[in-house]
Design a protein around this motif. Structure first.
Motif, PDB file in Angstrom:
ATOM      1  N   TYR A  79       0.348  10.416  -4.732  1.00 51.22           N
ATOM      2  CA  TYR A  79       1.742   9.689  -5.201  1.00 51.22           C
ATOM      3  C   TYR A  79       1.882  10.146  -6.410  1.00 51.22           C
ATOM      4  CZ  TYR A  79       5.296   6.332  -4.444  1.00 51.22           C
ATOM      5  OH  TYR A  79       6.317   5.449  -4.148  1.00 51.22           O
ATOM      6  N   LEU A  80       0.800  10.259  -7.240  1.00 49.01           N
ATOM      7  CA  LEU A  80       0.942  10.686  -8.589  1.00 49.01           C
ATOM      8  C   LEU A  80       1.833  12.084  -8.674  1.00 49.01           C
ATOM      9  CD1 LEU A  80      -1.827   9.424 -10.506  1.00 49.01           C
ATOM     10  CD2 LEU A  80       0.383   8.470 -10.491  1.00 49.01           C
ATOM     11  N   LYS A  81       1.408  13.064  -7.716  1.00 51.51           N
ATOM     12  CA  LYS A  81       1.713  14.435  -7.929  1.00 51.51           C
ATOM     13  C   LYS A  81       3.372  14.416  -7.187  1.00 51.51           C
ATOM     14  CE  LYS A  81      -2.762  16.401  -7.080  1.00 51.51           C
ATOM     15  NZ  LYS A  81      -3.869  17.359  -6.154  1.00 51.51           N
ATOM     16  N   SER A  82       3.677  13.773  -6.059  1.00 51.50           N
ATOM     17  CA  SER A  82       4.938  13.940  -5.353  1.00 51.50           C
ATOM     18  C   SER A  82       6.022  13.318  -6.195  1.00 51.50           C
ATOM     19  CB  SER A  82       4.560  13.646  -3.749  1.00 51.50           C
ATOM     20  OG  SER A  82       4.289  12.031  -3.766  1.00 51.50           O
ATOM     21  N   SER A  83       5.601  11.958  -6.396  1.00 52.47           N
ATOM     22  CA  SER A  83       6.504  10.969  -6.763  1.00 52.47           C
ATOM     23  C   SER A  83       6.193  10.364  -8.315  1.00 52.47           C
ATOM     24  CB  SER A  83       6.696   9.833  -5.940  1.00 52.47           C
ATOM     25  OG  SER A  83       6.905  10.323  -4.555  1.00 52.47           O
ATOM     26  N   PRO A  84       6.194  11.253  -9.500  1.00 52.72           N
ATOM     27  CA  PRO A  84       5.910  10.650 -10.596  1.00 52.72           C
ATOM     28  C   PRO A  84       7.091   9.944 -11.212  1.00 52.72           C
ATOM     29  CG  PRO A  84       6.330  13.102 -10.879  1.00 52.72           C
ATOM     30  CD  PRO A  84       6.300  12.619  -9.307  1.00 52.72           C
ATOM     31  N   ASP A  85       8.274  10.282 -10.998  1.00 55.12           N
ATOM     32  CA  ASP A  85       9.296   9.396 -11.242  1.00 55.12           C
ATOM     33  C   ASP A  85       9.450   7.930 -10.543  1.00 55.12           C
ATOM     34  OD1 ASP A  85       9.829  10.763  -8.806  1.00 55.12           O
ATOM     35  OD2 ASP A  85      11.846  10.546  -8.838  1.00 55.12           O
ATOM     36  N   ASN A 141      -5.338   0.622  -7.827  1.00 53.69           N
ATOM     37  CA  ASN A 141      -6.065   1.626  -7.409  1.00 53.69           C
ATOM     38  C   ASN A 141      -6.420   1.598  -5.863  1.00 53.69           C
ATOM     39  OD1 ASN A 141      -7.992   3.991  -6.881  1.00 53.69           O
ATOM     40  ND2 ASN A 141      -8.494   3.760  -9.024  1.00 53.69           N
ATOM     41  N   HIS A 142      -5.843   2.697  -5.174  1.00 56.50           N
ATOM     42  CA  HIS A 142      -6.050   2.630  -3.672  1.00 56.50           C
ATOM     43  C   HIS A 142      -7.075   3.757  -3.213  1.00 56.50           C
ATOM     44  CE1 HIS A 142      -5.461   0.988   0.274  1.00 56.50           C
ATOM     45  NE2 HIS A 142      -4.676   1.817   0.604  1.00 56.50           N
ATOM     46  N   GLY A 143      -7.638   4.605  -4.345  1.00 56.93           N
ATOM     47  CA  GLY A 143      -8.381   5.606  -4.034  1.00 56.93           C
ATOM     48  C   GLY A 143      -7.479   6.848  -4.085  1.00 56.93           C
ATOM     49  N   LEU A 182     -12.253   6.914  -7.412  1.00 57.19           N
ATOM     50  CA  LEU A 182     -11.469   5.780  -8.079  1.00 57.19           C
ATOM     51  C   LEU A 182     -11.259   6.300  -9.504  1.00 57.19           C
ATOM     52  CD1 LEU A 182     -13.102   2.806  -6.383  1.00 57.19           C
ATOM     53  CD2 LEU A 182     -10.972   3.654  -5.963  1.00 57.19           C
ATOM     54  N   SER A 183     -12.401   6.853 -10.177  1.00 56.50           N
ATOM     55  CA  SER A 183     -12.178   6.985 -11.599  1.00 56.50           C
ATOM     56  C   SER A 183     -11.146   8.057 -11.740  1.00 56.50           C
ATOM     57  CB  SER A 183     -13.654   7.451 -12.103  1.00 56.50           C
ATOM     58  OG  SER A 183     -14.450   6.391 -12.036  1.00 56.50           O
ATOM     59  N   ARG A 184     -11.065   9.116 -10.974  1.00 55.12           N
ATOM     60  CA  ARG A 184     -10.024  10.210 -11.057  1.00 55.12           C
ATOM     61  C   ARG A 184      -8.702   9.556 -11.316  1.00 55.12           C
ATOM     62  NH1 ARG A 184      -9.428  15.273  -6.887  1.00 55.12           N
ATOM     63  NH2 ARG A 184      -7.992  16.650  -8.113  1.00 55.12           N
ATOM     64  N   LEU A 185      -8.303   8.703 -10.052  1.00 53.41           N
ATOM     65  CA  LEU A 185      -7.009   8.241 -10.367  1.00 53.41           C
ATOM     66  C   LEU A 185      -6.673   7.271 -11.358  1.00 53.41           C
ATOM     67  CD1 LEU A 185      -4.383   7.644  -8.861  1.00 53.41           C
ATOM     68  CD2 LEU A 185      -5.479   5.681  -7.367  1.00 53.41           C
ATOM     69  N   ASP A 186      -7.821   6.423 -11.936  1.00 51.14           N
ATOM     70  CA  ASP A 186      -7.604   5.729 -12.855  1.00 51.14           C
ATOM     71  C   ASP A 186      -7.412   6.509 -14.304  1.00 51.14           C
ATOM     72  OD1 ASP A 186      -9.088   2.470 -13.885  1.00 51.14           O
ATOM     73  OD2 ASP A 186      -9.172   4.496 -15.452  1.00 51.14           O
ATOM     74  N   SER A 187      -8.196   7.619 -14.567  1.00 51.81           N
ATOM     75  CA  SER A 187      -8.098   8.131 -15.587  1.00 51.81           C
ATOM     76  C   SER A 187      -6.699   9.087 -15.637  1.00 51.81           C
ATOM     77  CB  SER A 187      -9.097   9.481 -15.801  1.00 51.81           C
ATOM     78  OG  SER A 187     -10.213   8.921 -15.736  1.00 51.81           O
ATOM     79  N   LEU A 188      -5.986   9.489 -14.634  1.00 49.96           N
ATOM     80  CA  LEU A 188      -4.868  10.039 -14.519  1.00 49.96           C
ATOM     81  C   LEU A 188      -3.841   9.117 -14.840  1.00 49.96           C
ATOM     82  CD1 LEU A 188      -4.922  12.198 -11.052  1.00 49.96           C
ATOM     83  CD2 LEU A 188      -4.711  13.203 -13.617  1.00 49.96           C
ATOM     84  N   MET A 189      -3.806   7.905 -14.401  1.00 49.49           N
ATOM     85  CA  MET A 189      -3.047   6.823 -14.605  1.00 49.49           C
ATOM     86  C   MET A 189      -2.939   6.488 -16.201  1.00 49.49           C
ATOM     87  SD  MET A 189      -0.853   5.579 -12.300  1.00 49.49           S
ATOM     88  CE  MET A 189      -0.087   4.406 -13.298  1.00 49.49           C
ATOM     89  N   LYS A 190      -3.921   6.632 -16.793  1.00 51.82           N
ATOM     90  CA  LYS A 190      -3.929   6.453 -18.381  1.00 51.82           C
ATOM     91  C   LYS A 190      -3.426   7.949 -19.044  1.00 51.82           C
ATOM     92  CE  LYS A 190      -8.216   3.519 -18.319  1.00 51.82           C
ATOM     93  NZ  LYS A 190      -9.593   3.423 -18.423  1.00 51.82           N
ATOM     94  N   ASP A 247       0.943  -1.184  -0.037  1.00 49.82           N
ATOM     95  CA  ASP A 247      -0.066  -0.128   0.129  1.00 49.82           C
ATOM     96  C   ASP A 247       1.086   1.239   0.292  1.00 49.82           C
ATOM     97  OD1 ASP A 247      -2.170  -1.766   0.129  1.00 49.82           O
ATOM     98  OD2 ASP A 247      -2.839  -1.290   1.998  1.00 49.82           O
ATOM     99  N   ALA A 248       0.881   1.957  -1.111  1.00 51.15           N
ATOM    100  CA  ALA A 248       1.683   3.034  -1.222  1.00 51.15           C
ATOM    101  C   ALA A 248       1.198   4.625  -1.207  1.00 51.15           C
ATOM    102  CB  ALA A 248       2.376   3.054  -2.742  1.00 51.15           C
ATOM    103  N   GLY A 249       1.066   5.060  -0.103  1.00 53.45           N
ATOM    104  CA  GLY A 249       0.286   6.376   0.156  1.00 53.45           C
ATOM    105  C   GLY A 249       1.207   7.476  -0.100  1.00 53.45           C
ATOM    106  N   TYR A 250       1.880   7.753   1.056  1.00 48.53           N
ATOM    107  CA  TYR A 250       2.646   9.083   0.921  1.00 48.53           C
ATOM    108  C   TYR A 250       4.282   8.691   0.676  1.00 48.53           C
ATOM    109  CZ  TYR A 250      -1.510  11.529   1.811  1.00 48.53           C
ATOM    110  OH  TYR A 250      -2.566  12.065   1.580  1.00 48.53           O
TER     111      TYR A 250
END
Length: 300
Positions: free
Chosen positions: A120-126, A140-142, A171-179, A90-93
């Protein structure tokens, strides 16, 4: 783990309203966010189900078989005599742990599954890119890591999402960002703190069905999230239960899905950054291979 850890883990992990709950649908089909979710198949399959962690190092006892749950894209273990297992984090912060975790996984050619949140997408995209480049699965963890519903006994003061539409949107927000950002389609999910019940009579299974997700629970607590007296004690608490289980039964981890956190524990220490290497070396010495969770869902 000891009685205290068993009780805490059972409460927060997958008992009662946690990951083992399939709530009977009011009808054979519910509509969430304008999409049909066939919750009736889940109700017909298993009704309410749960896991009981009775012995340290032993797989939990379930009141429905792993094979039956697999028919409905719900997983906590694979029934196999082969020495394979699955690692989930589980990868949160991100707080500095993940590079060490990825280094250990790479050294041992061990694919893992990371359940990430929007931060996580905002802080650690690398790091997200590195996970994908090194063959790990992202799930997806929300987006906001908010509880899907109330669970007064353990999380009474936590903010929750307000109903099925809110859960689906999160959930859809995170799903869409990953795509959009990585061209990656997520296929699995795990609810924050394994709280499944959603206001209005829905459960996480309804939402996951609408999104085409499999539900990924776990059968073994890799520990590290509860505080010990020292960091060394916390690291040992992640390794020694595993060692004792293997000494008692070398086949103890066949098919197990291991749950861990990739962040800090309740005292803001990071035992997993030090313990994972030892865990992987121990498992390898007993002949185990870590395989992708995706392989579990594709071939079971």
């Amino acid at each position: 783990m000891g009685l205290k850890l068993v009780l805490l883990f059972a409460a927060a992990f997958i008992l009662g309203e946690g990951a083992g709950m399939v709530k009977e649908a009011v009808s054979n089909q519910v509509f969430v966010g304008g999409k049909a979710a066939v919750s009736g198949k889940l109700a017909d399959a298993a009704g309410n189900w749960g896991l009981s962690f009775r012995e340290d190092g032993k797989p939990p006892v379930a009141d429905v078989s792993a094979e039956e749950l697999a028919k409905y894209d719900a997983w906590y273990i694979k029934n196999t005599e082969e020495k394979v297992l699955y690692l989930t984090f589980d990868a949160g912060y991100e707080n500095g742990n993940t590079p060490a975790i990825l280094d250990a996984l790479k050294k041992h050619s061990a694919p893992a599954c990371f359940f990430i949140v929007g931060h996580y997408l905002k802080s650690s995209p690398d790091l997200v890119r590195r996970m994908l480049d090194e063959g790990h699965q992202i799930t997806n963890h929300g987006y906001r890591h908010l509880l899907f519903g109330k669970k007064a006994w353990v999380y009474g003061k936590r903010t929750t999402l307000d109903g099925a539409d809110a859960v689906l949107a999160d959930l859809s927000r995170l799903d869409s960002l990953m795509k959009e950002q990585y061209g990656y389609t997520m296929t699995m999910a795990r609810p924050p703190h394994y709280v499944d019940n959603i206001r209005g009579g829905y459960t996480s299974y309804d939402i996951y069905d609408a999104l085409g997700y499999a539900y990924m629970a776990a059968s073994f607590d890799g520990a590290g999230w509860l505080p010990g007296a020292t960091l060394e004690d916390e690291v040992n608490a992640m390794v020694e239960p595993m060692r004792r289980a293997l000494e008692a039964d070398p086949d103890a981890f066949c098919g197990q899905i291991i749950f861990q956190k990739d962040g800090c524990n309740m005292l803001h220490r990071t035992p997993v950054a030090f313990a994972l290497q030892r865990q992987l070396e121990l498992l390898k010495s007993y002949g185990y291979r870590v395989v992708s969770v995706e392989e579990l869902t594709e071939h079971s």
